[in-house]
Design an enzyme around this catalytic site. Structure first.
Site, PDB file in Angstrom:
ATOM      1  N   GLY A  57     -23.134 -30.105  11.197  1.00  0.00           N
ATOM      2  CA  GLY A  57     -22.469 -30.686  12.359  1.00  0.00           C
ATOM      3  C   GLY A  57     -20.958 -30.598  12.222  1.00  0.00           C
ATOM      4  O   GLY A  57     -20.439 -29.738  11.516  1.00  0.00           O
ATOM      5  N   SER A  58     -20.287 -31.524  12.872  1.00  0.00           N
ATOM      6  CA  SER A  58     -18.820 -31.467  12.923  1.00  0.00           C
ATOM      7  C   SER A  58     -18.194 -32.012  11.638  1.00  0.00           C
ATOM      8  O   SER A  58     -18.851 -32.680  10.840  1.00  0.00           O
ATOM      9  CB  SER A  58     -18.337 -32.318  14.100  1.00  0.00           C
ATOM     10  OG  SER A  58     -18.608 -33.683  13.820  1.00  0.00           O
ATOM     11  N   GLY A  92     -19.528 -35.044   9.378  1.00  0.00           N
ATOM     12  CA  GLY A  92     -19.798 -34.821   7.955  1.00  0.00           C
ATOM     13  C   GLY A  92     -19.050 -35.798   7.067  1.00  0.00           C
ATOM     14  O   GLY A  92     -19.555 -36.226   6.019  1.00  0.00           O
ATOM     15  N   CYS A 148     -21.187 -21.846  13.986  1.00  0.00           N
ATOM     16  CA  CYS A 148     -20.125 -22.282  13.066  1.00  0.00           C
ATOM     17  C   CYS A 148     -19.502 -21.057  12.417  1.00  0.00           C
ATOM     18  O   CYS A 148     -18.384 -21.119  11.912  1.00  0.00           O
ATOM     19  CB  CYS A 148     -20.650 -23.277  12.052  1.00  0.00           C
ATOM     20  SG  CYS A 148     -22.150 -22.764  11.288  1.00  0.00           S
ATOM     21  N   GLU A 208     -22.716 -28.911   5.946  1.00  0.00           N
ATOM     22  CA  GLU A 208     -22.431 -27.600   6.527  1.00  0.00           C
ATOM     23  C   GLU A 208     -21.703 -27.881   7.838  1.00  0.00           C
ATOM     24  O   GLU A 208     -22.312 -28.084   8.877  1.00  0.00           O
ATOM     25  CB  GLU A 208     -23.758 -26.869   6.734  1.00  0.00           C
ATOM     26  CG  GLU A 208     -23.648 -25.391   6.563  1.00  0.00           C
ATOM     27  CD  GLU A 208     -23.375 -24.722   7.884  1.00  0.00           C
ATOM     28  OE1 GLU A 208     -22.159 -24.574   8.179  1.00  0.00           O
ATOM     29  OE2 GLU A 208     -24.317 -24.391   8.584  1.00  0.00           O
TER      30      GLU A 208
END
Ligand code: UN1
Length: 504
Positions: free
Chosen positions: A238-239, A243, A294, A260
């Site tokens: 995620g963002s 995170g 991403c 990640e």
């Protein structure tokens, strides 16, 4: 739509919790397709009390699953891969319907799931530990890898099924059980995958709670996962702010995490590179998945001697981009995931203009139904402007020029994210420099291919604010297991390490 849902064992209204049986009596969510705004189906979220029951069963399932020999666990993953092969078309279509990526990319995503299953089957016979020489006579040192526990998998909307499979295929052969909380934007694909796993586990006679599911809000269900000591590992995609939050909560209880998070992929285009390769890789990297990977290419750093010609050719491609219903083969770009994503993109474009960027093309909303379509945007910038350093999860590509290769590498590294990077060059000195300690600081560094489309065979993840975690291939499996180091004495005597003597 009905056919796709039926092929995946689903209906108009679905429950969002699973741990051996389906539960979910919380908020009912209408899932809407970004393709045209049409309703796809309803999903009932799990309540906190239902979550507790799901986690308890998933945790209990670990007690027996960890005792199944790893190659036998691999057989389950082989069957999971076979089942995914059978459902590739339906699942790939549902991915496209639910999050809006081109059908060919939805199918590619399911292929990635099949690939990681194949990888994990082999891995199930290769969970190697080392044997090391002991400094003591007739002693031996060894390490073994044991199952870890429940793996909480929290995934993002953009790869709604592949990221679950990277984690799940490894976790299963490692002897862990999985509790999945998908993005609230893509619950249907998660239910479909869990149904497939349920069938496979039941066919083998194993507890289907080994692959559990809990659909709900991150701030509620996600945090229950993050704070519960029964979840040994949290794998979060995620963002960066998301995170940071997950990392803090999991660390607080000394759990493990794989983060990640955001990327800010750049491609360096050398004057010594093949410009056709550069154009294709950059174009796909920037507009593929509508710029919502991403690993998407967000920055292009071009040698000044070829800059004007390269910019014009890229601009030409941008102008011709076929945009529309992602299920139609001719369309390279579909919608963004929702209207909020379109607004975020528009805001970034306004900001870059204020900061000194020049919009060359794009950023125009299109009138298609659903309101999620926008033309991809190409912006000329003098370097890493503040907004360029941020990850805007949308098809905005920033173009900048460089003079020396060292300057290009400094630009590439000059952001806080560290996921993916690439160089297009035929000059070995340049490519080796890029791959050296003086080169790219990213987890992924490619030569003559773009920033996205990583294969499952390698470890996937990145440095700095990308979070440092690794998933998928190579030895990423080690994060899903508990390492045990043993000293074994077969001398019949007592000998202390470090030469210490003990006279009694
Ligand atoms: C992601 O965007 O979270 O490398 C994953 C790629 C894909 C995975 C992207 N294999 O582009």
């Amino acid at each position: 739509m009905q056919d796709v849902l039926k092929a995946l064992g689903m209906s108009d209204s679905n429950r969002g919790g699973f741990s051996g049986e389906w539960t979910g009596s919380g908020k009912i969510q209408a899932v809407v397709s970004p393709i045209d705004g049409a309703k796809l189906a309803d999903v009932a979220n799990v309540t906190p009390a239902e979550f507790e029951a799901v986690l308890a069963r998933c945790h209990a399932a670990f007690a027996s699953w960890k005792l199944v020999p790893a190659p036998k666990r691999g057989e389950v993953v082989r069957a999971l891969g076979d089942e995914l092969r059978k459902h590739k078309e339906a699942l790939g279509t549902l991915v496209s319907l639910e999050m809006g990526k081109a059908l060919r990319e939805g199918l590619g995503e399911v292929q990635e799931m099949i690939d990681i299953c194949d990888f994990a089957v082999g891995l199930s016979r290769q969970l190697y530990g080392l044997t090391m020489p002991s400094e003591r006579r007739q002693h031996r040192l060894q390490e073994q890898w044991h199952p870890l526990g429940v793996v909480g998998v929290i995934t993002a909307f953009n790869f709604p099924v592949a990221v679950w499979s990277w984690n799940t295929a490894l976790a299963l052969v490692c002897g862990d059980t999985v509790l999945w909380k998908p993005s609230s934007k893509t619950p249907l694909t998660a239910i479909a995958c869990t149904r497939i796993a349920e069938k496979v586990l039941r066919d083998f006679g194993y507890d289907p709670a080994i692959c559990s599911l809990a659909i709900g809000k991150g701030s509620e269900i996600g945090d229950l996962i993050n704070t519960d000591p029964r979840v040994a590992l949290v794998s979060y995609t995620g963002s960066v702010p998301g995170g940071r939050h997950v990392g803090r909560l999991v660390q607080e209880r000394f759990g493990r995490h794989i983060l990640e998070l955001g990327g800010n992929g750049a491609v360096i285009v050398s004057e010594k590179g093949d410009l056709e390769i550069a154009l294709r890789s950059i174009y796909f990297g920037a507009i593929g998945t509508s710029g919502q990977r991403c690993t998407s290419t967000r920055r292009v750093i071009v040698h000044e001697s070829i800059y004007p010609a390269f910019r014009d050719r890229l601009l030409d491609l941008y102008r011709k981009t076929p945009i529309g219903d992602p299920r139609m083969d001719g369309n390279l770009m579909g919608p963004l995931v929702d209207r909020a994503a379109v607004e975020t993109m528009l805001a970034a474009i306004e900001t870059v203009k204020v900061q000194g960027g020049k919009v060359l093309f794009g950023g125009e909303k299109l009138p298609n139904a659903g309101g999620c379509y926008i033309t991809p945007c190409l912006v000329e910038v003098p370097g890493n402007l503040p907004i360029v350093k941020e990850e805007t999860f949308a098809p905005v590509l920033y173009l900048m020029a460089y003079r020396t290769i060292e300057e290009a590498i400094a630009l590439q590294n000059g952001v806080s994210q560290g996921l993916s990077s690439a160089i297009i060059t035929n000059d070995q000195r340049e490519s080796e420099l890029f791959l050296s300690a003086a080169g790219s600081d990213c987890g992924l560094a490619n030569v003559n291919t773009g920033t996205s489309g990583a294969e499952i065979g390698g470890a996937f993840g990145g440095e700095k604010e990308t979070g440092g975690g690794r998933e998928s291939g190579s030895d990423a499996w080690k994060a899903y297991m508990r390492r045990q180091t043993s000293a074994i004495n077969f001398s019949g005597q007592v000998e202390l390490a470090q030469g210490i003597t003990l006279e009694l």
